[in-house]
Design a protein around this motif. Structure first.
Motif, short mmCIF file in Angstrom:
data_model
loop_
_atom_site.label_atom_id
_atom_site.label_comp_id
_atom_site.label_asym_id
_atom_site.label_seq_id
_atom_site.Cartn_x
_atom_site.Cartn_y
_atom_site.Cartn_z
N GLY A 146 29.42 38.61 47.67
CA GLY A 146 30.36 39.52 48.64
C GLY A 146 29.31 40.68 48.82
O GLY A 146 28.21 40.42 48.38
N GLN A 147 29.94 41.73 49.58
CA GLN A 147 29.16 42.64 49.66
C GLN A 147 28.94 43.65 48.57
O GLN A 147 29.36 43.76 47.68
CB GLN A 147 29.78 43.54 51.03
N VAL A 148 27.88 44.31 48.66
CA VAL A 148 27.28 45.18 47.60
C VAL A 148 26.93 46.40 47.91
O VAL A 148 26.43 46.65 49.19
CB VAL A 148 26.16 44.70 46.59
N ASP A 149 26.90 47.59 47.28
CA ASP A 149 26.44 49.03 47.64
C ASP A 149 24.79 48.94 47.38
O ASP A 149 24.17 47.90 46.94
CB ASP A 149 27.10 49.93 46.86
N SER A 150 24.43 50.04 47.57
CA SER A 150 23.00 50.14 47.66
C SER A 150 22.23 50.08 46.28
O SER A 150 21.11 49.79 46.09
CB SER A 150 22.50 51.78 48.06
N ALA A 151 23.24 50.06 45.29
CA ALA A 151 22.89 49.98 43.80
C ALA A 151 22.85 48.58 43.52
O ALA A 151 22.89 48.16 42.28
CB ALA A 151 23.37 50.89 43.00
N GLY A 152 23.40 47.63 44.42
CA GLY A 152 23.50 46.14 44.02
C GLY A 152 25.06 45.79 43.16
O GLY A 152 25.22 44.87 43.12
N ARG A 153 25.75 46.94 43.42
CA ARG A 153 27.19 46.65 42.59
C ARG A 153 28.19 46.20 43.72
O ARG A 153 28.15 46.66 44.90
CB ARG A 153 27.60 48.08 42.18
N PRO A 154 28.89 45.09 43.21
CA PRO A 154 29.78 44.43 44.12
C PRO A 154 30.80 45.49 44.61
O PRO A 154 31.41 46.45 44.16
CB PRO A 154 30.74 43.63 43.56
N ILE A 155 31.15 45.50 45.93
CA ILE A 155 32.27 46.19 46.62
C ILE A 155 33.26 45.21 47.33
O ILE A 155 32.71 44.43 48.02
CB ILE A 155 31.64 47.40 47.38
N GLY A 156 34.57 45.61 47.33
CA GLY A 156 35.34 44.70 48.15
C GLY A 156 35.66 43.34 47.59
O GLY A 156 35.20 43.34 46.28
#
Length: 451
Positions: A146-156
């Motif tokens: 799934g999508q991740v933020d700039s730090a590589g953490r999952p979002i959504g």
């Protein structure tokens, strides 16, 4: 002995039974090795219809969907199995039978008399992809990503990716592939696999798809292409044609234009109402046989696939709904069910439109969906006579109730949506404007400038 044994095979899926008949389901089950060895309350045939009904009644629970299916059949609704029984039966069924049913019913459906479906003898289709959210758990996250933020953490939520080859005039799905959010190659790789179903068609794609491998796959399969590209792609003319378009080579990154692994493309640049320059690539190289002005105007038909996705994702599935399945195999099963159901609904729309001599665009998808749900509750598919009667009653409502009228020329601004928020993201001082009526657009070709 459970009261459903011997009776569940009598269940049908209303109007959808016109195309997904019990004999077809049995053939698919046999091909997938899913035929029942002994009588069961939740037979394999019933479960195929049940999974399709889950897509039709997306917002309903297992128990409610089961009652919708059997409520008109004696007292079966008094002995509905529990949720865990349905879950185990879905797991035993797997995704393969639903994919098999989809491949049996999918395909182009527009008749030769529907002029909007063809351009200069070629059936017009479009390729694009969409994402579907699924419940969060370690397994779905690991398999689909799934999508991740700039730090590589999952979002959504974890997301599955579907790519379809869609007939633009009817929104019917000709072919489809399902992959993960992080599928190798993304949408272009999945789109390449649908090339085998595009023979004889003119296939339109947006600027996420240009690539040599995809281009060769479609042209070698006998299809023609009209693909939007960024203005730095195929930017150096090799030969300027009389109409101002030009021929050039498109190669893999890092290759010279003279490399034999590339492909020859025709580049059409144009502007709409004097705005930004739009670049199209096509394998239709003769400007006399394939006028640039017509191809530029035809590209607008690509938006029909977006309308088809809206039908499936927003209306059929429900706005912002998450898939109900929590395991990868059942996620794929559910998506194939949605694709199959959406195709059948557009078959119903075409039949209604053809009976009144209307363009299929004018028939309300929302109202056809509601009538199809009613046909299931009433078990209108239990015999050919009941199906014809229900369809005849629907046909009498086309002019009074189902016809949306001619489409108006409209436009709306495009905004970015944050993956974890239902609200749009606007730039500073960017006002939000609603959908509005506009005059007809003016397309102006932009002649090539030799570089």
């Amino acid at each position: 002995m459970h009261p459903w044994i011997g009776l569940s095979d009598d269940v049908r899926l209303g109007l959808v039974t016109e195309w997904i008949v019990p004999e077809l389901v049995d053939e698919v089950l046999a091909a997938c090795g899913r035929r029942d060895a002994k009588p069961r309350p939740l037979s394999s045939r019933f479960m195929v219809y049940f999974v399709l009904a889950l897509a039709l009644f997306q917002q309903d629970s297992y128990d409610d969907v089961a009652e919708n299916l059997v409520g008109a059949l004696g007292e079966m609704d008094q002995s509905v199995p529990n949720k865990s029984s349905f879950t185990r039966a879905r797991q035993q069924l797997g995704a393969a039978p639903l994919e098999g049913v989809f491949r049996r019913v999918a395909g182009a459906i527009a008749p030769p008399t529907l002029e909007a479906a063809f351009w200069r003898g070629m059936r017009v289709a479009a390729v694009d992809g969409f994402l579907l959210d699924m419940p969060e758990n370690d397994t779905t996250r690991a398999v689909f990503g799934g999508q991740v933020d700039s730090a590589g953490r999952p979002i959504g939520f974890p997301q599955a990716r579907a790519v379809t080859l869609t007939e633009t005039s009817t929104h019917a799905t000709i072919d489809a592939r399902i992959g993960s959010f992080r599928s190798g190659g993304g949408e272009p790789a999945l789109a390449t696999e649908t090339a085998v179903s595009a023979a004889g068609m003119l296939v339109i794609m947006d600027r996420a798809f240009p690539g040599v491998a995809l281009w060769k796959a479609y042209t070698q399969a006998g299809a023609h292409l009209l693909i939007r590209a960024r203005t730095f792609v195929a930017a150096k003319p090799a030969e300027v044609l009389p109409d101002g378009t030009y021929l050039t080579r498109m190669n893999l990154a890092g290759q010279r234009r003279s490399h034999p692994g590339g492909v020859t493309v025709r580049v059409i640049d144009y502007q709409i109402d004097g705005g930004e320059t739009v670049r199209l690539l096509t394998d239709l190289l003769d400007p006399g046989a394939w006028p640039a002005e017509e191809l530029a105007a035809l590209y607008h038909e690509r938006w029909e696939v977006e309308s088809a996705f809206r039908q499936l994702k927003t209306i059929q599935r429900g706005k912002a709904e998450v898939l109900r399945s929590v395991s990868p195999e059942l996620v794929r099963q559910e998506i194939w069910a949605h694709l199959t159901l959406h195709h059948c609904l557009n078959r119903i729309i075409l039949r209604l439109a053809d009976g009144e001599g209307l363009d299929p665009d004018r028939i309300s998808f929302v109202k056809v969906l509601k009538h199809t749900r009613r046909s299931v509750v009433l078990q209108a598919g239990r015999s050919t006579r009941h199906l014809r009667q229900f369809m005849k009653r629907m046909a009498t409502k086309v002019v009074r109730k189902l016809d949306n009228g001619l489409r108006r020329l409209r436009e709306a601004d495009r905004y970015t949506r944050h993956p974890v928020s239902q609200y749009i993201v606007r730039k500073k001082d960017q006002a939000r404007r609603g959908t509005r009526r506009v005059p007809e657009k003016i397309i102006t070709l932009a002649p090539a400038i030799l570089q």
